[in-house]
Design a protein around this motif. Structure first.
Motif, PDB file in Angstrom:
ATOM      1  N   GLU A 152       1.069  -0.806  -0.053  1.00 15.23           N
ATOM      2  CA  GLU A 152      -0.133   0.117  -0.028  1.00 15.23           C
ATOM      3  C   GLU A 152       1.052   1.606   0.112  1.00 15.23           C
ATOM      4  O   GLU A 152       1.853   1.426   0.554  1.00 15.23           O
ATOM      5  CB  GLU A 152      -0.952   0.282   1.026  1.00 15.23           C
ATOM      6  CG  GLU A 152      -0.205   0.352   2.524  1.00 15.23           C
ATOM      7  CD  GLU A 152      -1.434   0.355   3.668  1.00 15.23           C
ATOM      8  OE1 GLU A 152      -1.951   1.288   3.596  1.00 15.23           O
ATOM      9  OE2 GLU A 152      -0.906  -0.533   4.515  1.00 15.23           O
ATOM     10  N   THR A 153       0.923   2.262  -0.319  1.00 13.11           N
ATOM     11  CA  THR A 153       1.117   3.405  -0.455  1.00 13.11           C
ATOM     12  C   THR A 153       1.231   4.512   0.930  1.00 13.11           C
ATOM     13  O   THR A 153       2.091   5.464  -0.025  1.00 13.11           O
ATOM     14  CB  THR A 153       0.229   4.410  -1.923  1.00 13.11           C
ATOM     15  OG1 THR A 153      -0.234   4.719  -1.041  1.00 13.11           O
ATOM     16  CG2 THR A 153       0.379   3.990  -2.731  1.00 13.11           C
ATOM     17  N   VAL A 154       0.572   4.483   1.654  1.00 14.51           N
ATOM     18  CA  VAL A 154       0.944   5.568   2.601  1.00 14.51           C
ATOM     19  C   VAL A 154      -0.279   6.217   2.465  1.00 14.51           C
ATOM     20  O   VAL A 154      -0.673   6.612   3.525  1.00 14.51           O
ATOM     21  CB  VAL A 154       2.238   5.324   3.723  1.00 14.51           C
ATOM     22  CG1 VAL A 154       1.860   5.868   4.791  1.00 14.51           C
ATOM     23  CG2 VAL A 154       2.554   3.568   4.022  1.00 14.51           C
ATOM     24  N   TYR A 155       0.492   7.147   1.543  1.00 15.47           N
ATOM     25  CA  TYR A 155      -0.065   8.558   0.913  1.00 15.47           C
ATOM     26  C   TYR A 155      -0.451   8.411  -0.114  1.00 15.47           C
ATOM     27  O   TYR A 155      -1.065   7.339  -0.576  1.00 15.47           O
ATOM     28  CB  TYR A 155       1.167   9.375   1.034  1.00 15.47           C
ATOM     29  CG  TYR A 155       1.762   9.790   2.222  1.00 15.47           C
ATOM     30  CD1 TYR A 155       1.165  10.412   3.078  1.00 15.47           C
ATOM     31  CD2 TYR A 155       2.876   9.638   3.203  1.00 15.47           C
ATOM     32  CE1 TYR A 155       2.255  10.739   5.163  1.00 15.47           C
ATOM     33  CE2 TYR A 155       4.090   9.477   4.419  1.00 15.47           C
ATOM     34  CZ  TYR A 155       2.538   9.905   5.211  1.00 15.47           C
ATOM     35  OH  TYR A 155       2.844  10.027   6.459  1.00 15.47           O
ATOM     36  N   SER A 156      -0.364   9.422  -0.733  1.00 21.11           N
ATOM     37  CA  SER A 156      -2.009   9.477  -1.739  1.00 21.11           C
ATOM     38  C   SER A 156      -1.106   9.007  -3.628  1.00 21.11           C
ATOM     39  O   SER A 156       0.273   8.900  -3.124  1.00 21.11           O
ATOM     40  CB  SER A 156      -2.068  10.808  -2.161  1.00 21.11           C
ATOM     41  OG  SER A 156      -1.348  11.318  -2.917  1.00 21.11           O
ATOM     42  N   LEU A 157      -1.284   8.848  -4.362  1.00 14.78           N
ATOM     43  CA  LEU A 157      -1.160   7.496  -5.670  1.00 14.78           C
ATOM     44  C   LEU A 157      -0.326   8.727  -6.099  1.00 14.78           C
ATOM     45  O   LEU A 157       1.001   8.617  -6.169  1.00 14.78           O
ATOM     46  CB  LEU A 157      -2.582   7.130  -6.549  1.00 14.78           C
ATOM     47  CG  LEU A 157      -1.958   6.600  -7.440  1.00 14.78           C
ATOM     48  CD1 LEU A 157      -2.906   6.125  -8.246  1.00 14.78           C
ATOM     49  CD2 LEU A 157      -1.824   7.661  -8.747  1.00 14.78           C
ATOM     50  N   ALA A 224      10.042 -11.052  -8.363  1.00 19.20           N
ATOM     51  CA  ALA A 224       8.239 -11.049  -7.972  1.00 19.20           C
ATOM     52  C   ALA A 224       8.091  -9.739  -9.111  1.00 19.20           C
ATOM     53  O   ALA A 224       8.590  -8.936  -9.774  1.00 19.20           O
ATOM     54  CB  ALA A 224       8.566  -9.977  -6.581  1.00 19.20           C
ATOM     55  N   LEU A 225       7.264  -9.846  -9.207  1.00 19.38           N
ATOM     56  CA  LEU A 225       5.784  -8.443  -9.628  1.00 19.38           C
ATOM     57  C   LEU A 225       5.443  -7.874  -7.977  1.00 19.38           C
ATOM     58  O   LEU A 225       4.666  -8.507  -7.328  1.00 19.38           O
ATOM     59  CB  LEU A 225       4.571  -9.029 -10.112  1.00 19.38           C
ATOM     60  CG  LEU A 225       5.211  -9.463 -11.502  1.00 19.38           C
ATOM     61  CD1 LEU A 225       4.303 -10.482 -12.260  1.00 19.38           C
ATOM     62  CD2 LEU A 225       5.810  -8.715 -12.379  1.00 19.38           C
ATOM     63  N   HIS A 226       5.413  -6.283  -8.417  1.00 17.52           N
ATOM     64  CA  HIS A 226       4.503  -5.730  -6.855  1.00 17.52           C
ATOM     65  C   HIS A 226       4.231  -4.597  -7.282  1.00 17.52           C
ATOM     66  O   HIS A 226       3.321  -4.142  -8.543  1.00 17.52           O
ATOM     67  CB  HIS A 226       5.902  -4.355  -6.562  1.00 17.52           C
ATOM     68  CG  HIS A 226       6.950  -5.138  -6.192  1.00 17.52           C
ATOM     69  ND1 HIS A 226       7.070  -6.152  -4.613  1.00 17.52           N
ATOM     70  CD2 HIS A 226       8.554  -5.568  -7.027  1.00 17.52           C
ATOM     71  CE1 HIS A 226       8.469  -7.011  -4.215  1.00 17.52           C
ATOM     72  NE2 HIS A 226       9.220  -6.321  -5.777  1.00 17.52           N
ATOM     73  N   LEU A 227       2.580  -5.066  -6.824  1.00 17.36           N
ATOM     74  CA  LEU A 227       1.570  -4.318  -6.482  1.00 17.36           C
ATOM     75  C   LEU A 227       0.591  -3.827  -5.867  1.00 17.36           C
ATOM     76  O   LEU A 227       0.914  -4.500  -4.721  1.00 17.36           O
ATOM     77  CB  LEU A 227       0.431  -5.494  -7.477  1.00 17.36           C
ATOM     78  CG  LEU A 227      -1.147  -4.529  -7.978  1.00 17.36           C
ATOM     79  CD1 LEU A 227      -1.429  -6.018  -8.773  1.00 17.36           C
ATOM     80  CD2 LEU A 227      -2.062  -3.893  -6.893  1.00 17.36           C
ATOM     81  N   SER A 228       0.691  -2.388  -5.867  1.00 19.37           N
ATOM     82  CA  SER A 228       0.100  -1.450  -4.402  1.00 19.37           C
ATOM     83  C   SER A 228      -1.014  -1.055  -4.819  1.00 19.37           C
ATOM     84  O   SER A 228      -1.639  -0.307  -5.142  1.00 19.37           O
ATOM     85  CB  SER A 228       1.437  -0.385  -4.254  1.00 19.37           C
ATOM     86  OG  SER A 228       1.318  -0.188  -2.883  1.00 19.37           O
ATOM     87  N   LEU A 229      -1.885  -0.484  -3.184  1.00 18.16           N
ATOM     88  CA  LEU A 229      -3.216   0.102  -3.151  1.00 18.16           C
ATOM     89  C   LEU A 229      -3.037   1.236  -2.328  1.00 18.16           C
ATOM     90  O   LEU A 229      -2.263   1.069  -1.798  1.00 18.16           O
ATOM     91  CB  LEU A 229      -4.011  -0.799  -3.118  1.00 18.16           C
ATOM     92  CG  LEU A 229      -3.867  -3.082  -3.318  1.00 18.16           C
ATOM     93  CD1 LEU A 229      -5.158  -3.579  -2.338  1.00 18.16           C
ATOM     94  CD2 LEU A 229      -5.370  -1.991  -4.390  1.00 18.16           C
ATOM     95  N   GLU A 230      -3.307   2.451  -3.340  1.00 15.98           N
ATOM     96  CA  GLU A 230      -3.405   3.528  -2.543  1.00 15.98           C
ATOM     97  C   GLU A 230      -3.922   3.344  -1.149  1.00 15.98           C
ATOM     98  O   GLU A 230      -5.325   2.936  -0.887  1.00 15.98           O
ATOM     99  CB  GLU A 230      -4.461   4.996  -3.594  1.00 15.98           C
ATOM    100  CG  GLU A 230      -4.603   6.401  -2.915  1.00 15.98           C
ATOM    101  CD  GLU A 230      -4.731   7.340  -3.738  1.00 15.98           C
ATOM    102  OE1 GLU A 230      -4.878   8.524  -3.868  1.00 15.98           O
ATOM    103  OE2 GLU A 230      -5.719   6.940  -4.917  1.00 15.98           O
ATOM    104  N   THR A 231      -3.567   4.089   0.005  1.00 16.25           N
ATOM    105  CA  THR A 231      -4.182   3.913   0.889  1.00 16.25           C
ATOM    106  C   THR A 231      -5.482   4.809   1.338  1.00 16.25           C
ATOM    107  O   THR A 231      -5.223   6.136   1.045  1.00 16.25           O
ATOM    108  CB  THR A 231      -3.620   3.926   2.461  1.00 16.25           C
ATOM    109  OG1 THR A 231      -1.618   3.266   1.574  1.00 16.25           O
ATOM    110  CG2 THR A 231      -2.879   4.197   3.706  1.00 16.25           C
TER     111      THR A 231
END
Length: 307
Positions: A152-157, A224-231
């Motif tokens: 997750e991003t913790v802050y904005s996208l 690996a493939l890394h995918l992050s969700l906006e927090t």
């Protein structure tokens, strides 16, 4: 008479020999002096050359010597032993029936426009690299993408994207994900999946890591493939949980994962979290992740039924 004649000839020979010796000595002396002068001039020139700036060839030789020294240092060491394997029991279950028809219809419609919906952003080259097929000790590595790490991003996208677009010359500052998904479901592709994103530092999955730099500890990044969700906004802190991710995010997440599963052939059981692969015990993301929401969507996309 004969004796006198012989004596005269002998004296002449001695005189001629004496003259020749003098000539040889003189020539030899001249030669020695000449050689001394040349040596002095040569030494003087060498001193002058040493006082000048090094030439390009000198610099190249120096760089080559330093590279050889560094290579010898690596050859004298041994690759670190892989970490102890930590078991991973995937929360995703096999599902070949019982799909939610409404979810399936919605996702199938989105799947048809997935390429048009995805936005590509150029990440700075300092924040990603190539996948290695060999480690610093000459041992082969398998660079094929076969595990997905969720973040997750913790802050904005926008904040995350700006970070990845910023040059980071120092290794400890370099960071990136392959894809980020916004709260509204927006999909932003940042690094080509065939390239190595710097999403997890000191990390391993099921006891496997890849050491691509002898000075840095191993990680899963090479495979690996890394995918992050906006927090969400209430998660911009260090607490252990927040309000969770949106329905639109889970839709887009399932679509991207389905695309990667089809493309690279790994199983859904290889979808894990940053928290699980982190060997330093410092990461806890993605916080408040709902595996059931992902189960419903991947099931509807028929990604959880092995063929």
């Amino acid at each position: 008479m004969v004796f006198n004649r012989v004596t005269e000839i002998w004296k002449r020979l001695q005189t001629q020999s004496s003259r020749r010796s003098s000539t040889v000595i003189l020539c030899s002396g001249t030669l020695v002096v000449g050689m001394g002068a040349l040596a002095w001039l040569s030494n003087d020139q060498s001193v002058a050359l040493k006082e000048r700036s090094p030439s390009l060839l000198d610099l190249l030789d120096q760089v080559g010597s330093e590279a050889n020294l560094e290579r010898k240092k690596v050859e004298q060491t041994k690759p670190p032993l892989p970490p102890r394997a930590i078991s991973w029991s995937s929360p995703l279950a096999k599902q070949c029936s019982g799909f939610d028809s409404k979810v399936k219809k919605r996702l199938k419609a989105q799947q048809g426009t997935l390429k048009q919906r995805r936005v590509s952003v150029a990440t700075d080259p300092s924040n990603f690299g190539k996948r290695f097929r060999m480690n610093p000790w000459g041992e082969s590595l398998n660079p094929d993408p076969r595990v997905v790490v969720l973040h997750e991003t913790v802050y904005s996208l926008d904040s995350a994207v700006n970070t990845f677009m910023t040059p980071h010359p120092r290794d400890p500052d370099q960071v990136s994900y392959h894809t980020v998904i916004g709260l509204d479901g927006k999909i932003v592709d940042l690094v080509d999946p065939l390239k190595r994103a710097y999403g997890a530092g000191y990390s391993a999955f099921l006891g496997e890591w890849a050491v691509t730099n002898a000075k840095i500890r191993g990680s899963v990044n090479n495979f690996a493939l890394h995918l992050s969700l906006e927090t969400p906004f209430d998660g911009e802190n260090s607490r252990s949980s927040h309000s969770g991710y949106s329905s639109a995010q889970y839709d887009s997440l399932a679509l991207v994962l389905k695309d990667w599963i089809d493309r690279f052939g790994f199983t859904p059981a290889a979808i894990t979290t940053h928290r699980h692969v982190d060997l330093g015990g410092e990461r806890g993301d993605p916080r408040s992740f709902d595996w059931e929401e992902l189960q419903i969507r991947l099931g509807a996309l028929e990604a959880l039924c092995p063929s």
